[in-house]
Design a protein around this motif. Structure first.
Motif, short mmCIF file in Angstrom:
data_model
loop_
_atom_site.label_atom_id
_atom_site.label_comp_id
_atom_site.label_asym_id
_atom_site.label_seq_id
_atom_site.Cartn_x
_atom_site.Cartn_y
_atom_site.Cartn_z
N ARG A 118 54.34 -29.83 90.43
CA ARG A 118 53.13 -30.36 89.81
C ARG A 118 53.47 -31.54 88.90
N SER A 119 52.62 -32.53 88.89
CA SER A 119 52.84 -33.69 88.03
C SER A 119 52.44 -33.37 86.59
N GLY A 120 52.91 -34.21 85.68
CA GLY A 120 52.54 -34.07 84.28
C GLY A 120 53.40 -33.11 83.49
N LEU A 121 54.43 -32.55 84.09
CA LEU A 121 55.31 -31.63 83.38
C LEU A 121 56.36 -32.42 82.59
N PRO A 122 56.83 -31.89 81.45
CA PRO A 122 57.84 -32.59 80.65
C PRO A 122 59.11 -32.83 81.46
N SER A 123 59.74 -33.95 81.21
CA SER A 123 60.96 -34.30 81.96
C SER A 123 62.06 -33.27 81.75
N ALA A 124 62.12 -32.67 80.55
CA ALA A 124 63.16 -31.67 80.29
C ALA A 124 62.98 -30.46 81.22
N PHE A 125 61.72 -30.04 81.44
CA PHE A 125 61.44 -28.92 82.33
C PHE A 125 61.80 -29.28 83.77
N VAL A 126 61.41 -30.49 84.20
CA VAL A 126 61.71 -30.94 85.57
C VAL A 126 63.21 -31.05 85.78
N ASN A 127 63.93 -31.60 84.80
CA ASN A 127 65.38 -31.75 84.93
C ASN A 127 66.08 -30.39 84.96
N SER A 128 65.57 -29.45 84.16
CA SER A 128 66.13 -28.11 84.18
C SER A 128 65.96 -27.48 85.56
N MET A 129 64.77 -27.67 86.13
CA MET A 129 64.51 -27.16 87.47
C MET A 129 65.42 -27.81 88.49
N LYS A 130 65.57 -29.12 88.40
CA LYS A 130 66.43 -29.87 89.31
C LYS A 130 67.87 -29.36 89.22
N ASN A 131 68.37 -29.19 87.99
CA ASN A 131 69.76 -28.77 87.82
C ASN A 131 70.00 -27.39 88.40
N GLU A 132 69.04 -26.49 88.21
CA GLU A 132 69.24 -25.13 88.73
C GLU A 132 69.21 -25.11 90.26
N LEU A 133 68.24 -25.82 90.84
CA LEU A 133 68.17 -25.86 92.31
C LEU A 133 69.40 -26.54 92.90
N GLN A 134 69.88 -27.57 92.21
CA GLN A 134 71.08 -28.25 92.69
C GLN A 134 72.30 -27.35 92.59
N ARG A 135 72.35 -26.58 91.54
CA ARG A 135 73.47 -25.66 91.36
C ARG A 135 73.50 -24.62 92.47
N LEU A 136 72.33 -24.13 92.82
CA LEU A 136 72.23 -23.19 93.94
C LEU A 136 72.69 -23.84 95.24
N GLU A 137 72.29 -25.08 95.43
CA GLU A 137 72.63 -25.78 96.67
C GLU A 137 74.12 -26.11 96.75
N ASP A 138 74.72 -26.45 95.61
CA ASP A 138 76.12 -26.86 95.59
C ASP A 138 77.10 -25.69 95.69
N TYR A 139 76.65 -24.52 95.31
CA TYR A 139 77.57 -23.39 95.17
C TYR A 139 78.21 -23.01 96.50
N LYS A 140 79.52 -22.90 96.51
CA LYS A 140 80.26 -22.54 97.71
C LYS A 140 81.22 -21.38 97.46
N GLY A 141 80.97 -20.63 96.40
CA GLY A 141 81.83 -19.50 96.09
C GLY A 141 81.34 -18.21 96.73
N TYR A 142 81.67 -17.10 96.08
CA TYR A 142 81.34 -15.78 96.62
C TYR A 142 79.95 -15.34 96.17
N SER A 143 79.26 -14.68 97.07
CA SER A 143 77.97 -14.08 96.77
C SER A 143 77.71 -13.01 97.83
N GLY A 144 76.69 -12.20 97.60
CA GLY A 144 76.37 -11.17 98.58
C GLY A 144 76.02 -9.85 97.94
N ASN A 145 76.28 -8.77 98.64
CA ASN A 145 75.89 -7.43 98.21
C ASN A 145 77.09 -6.56 97.88
N ILE A 146 76.93 -5.76 96.84
CA ILE A 146 77.92 -4.74 96.47
C ILE A 146 77.19 -3.42 96.33
#
Length: 332
Positions: free
Chosen positions: A247-275
């Motif tokens: 949505r437009s009109g959101l503070p840049s800090a909120f948008v950047n936080s969202m961007k960083n988290e989604l990018q972190r998810l996309e970049d991650y190449k370590g271990y994940s899964g079920n235990i």
């Protein structure tokens, strides 16, 4: 030897189950739980009926009704930990009798929300939405400003879905507390410890990512005039991109936080899964878990618990936790 025990309340009654299953996730604001009871319903022997050796009595009537409050605590040797809180959604008259339960999102199923805002905040919107219910707001709900909102007869859960779609917000319940914010890591919870192969049952699904492509996440907004704006990749290290609309009109800090988290998810190449774990330590979604592995030390680290899928029956008690590694996400 540990003895499995439970402390389960449905309405005004404490019951002993034949089995329990529960699921919760930071990706879903609907927590669910299924409680199976023996063909004959038993409650503590303060009621009339036929007493059994373990202090419960057989009821001669159906004591439950839809909307009853439900709490489920499970463990060993009466050291029971809460795994679910919510309400009885449906009674399945089968053998065994099955009680289908939903978390505190159940209270929004009968809410139809009509309100307009020129200016408000996410926190105030949720205060209005949950007014008159037993839902509490988490102290970590984002106070991000919002403008020009109109809801006309929106089902309560549809408002939460709108937040997920339009703001890309993480929205989920911490039992009776509602959380919403830019990050799924917004709640601050302590870490439990697991040593793979020692206090776990199975860890074969904890695997390393095999992603090859480097993808840049671009947050795209469109203003009322139809003009679009994208976040930029300043590093130039990506060879592909993925657009995510917000949505437009959101503070840049909120948008950047969202961007960083989604990018972190996309970049991650370590271990994940079920235990798969036992009932203790007891896990909740959004907790962290400090994992050690004497066999394969590269799998050690602080992991985030994204989801819990649990079971409790005559064959034992298990928790399957879905984890993702992001280092020390709570800054400890």
């Amino acid at each position: 030897m540990f003895v499995m025990t439970s402390d389960i309340h449905v309405g005004e009654y404490k019951v002993k189950p034949a089995s329990v299953k529960w699921k919760c996730s930071v990706a879903n604001f609907v927590d669910i739980c299924s409680i199976q009871l023996p063909a004959s319903v038993y409650v503590p022997n303060t009621l009339t009926g036929t007493e059994t050796p373990d202090g419960f009595k057989k009821l001669r009537f159906m004591p439950f009704k839809e909307g009853d409050a439900v709490s489920v605590a499970l463990g060993y040797d009466n050291d029971n930990k809460t795994v679910f809180k919510g309400y009885l959604k449906r009674i399945n008259f089968t053998v065994p009798l099955t009680l289908e339960c939903e978390g505190y999102s159940y209270l929004l199923s009968d809410v139809y929300f009509t309100k307009s805002y020129a200016r408000t905040t996410l926190k105030n919107l949720l205060k209005d939405l949950t007014a008159g219910t037993a839902i509490r707001l988490s102290e970590y709900v984002s106070d991000v400003p919002l403008t020009n909102l109109t809801f006309r007869n929106y089902p309560g859960t549809s408002v939460l879905e709108w937040l997920q779609k339009e703001l890309l917000a993480s929205v989920y319940f911490d039992f009776d507390k509602l959380y919403a914010g830019a990050s799924r890591y917004g709640l601050k919870k302590d870490a439990h410890k697991l040593r793979l192969g020692w206090n776990t049952v199975e860890d074969k699904d904890l695997k390393k990512s095999d992603k090859k492509t480097k993808i840049n996440v671009e947050i795209v907004t469109k203003n009322p005039a139809g003009e679009t704006k994208k976040t930029k990749d300043e590093t130039k290290k990506y060879n592909a991109s993925k657009e995510v609309k917000i949505r437009s009109g959101l503070p840049s800090a909120f948008v950047n936080s969202m961007k960083n988290e989604l990018q972190r998810l996309e970049d991650y190449k370590g271990y994940s899964g079920n235990i798969v774990c036992f009932l203790q330590p007891c896990f909740e979604k959004s907790m962290t878990v400090d994992i050690t592995d004497n066999r394969y030390p590269e799998r050690a680290g602080i992991f985030f618990v994204e989801a819990v899928d649990g079971s409790f029956d005559k064959s034992g008690g298990r928790q399957k936790i879905t984890v993702n590694f992001f280092g020390d996400v709570h800054g400890k």
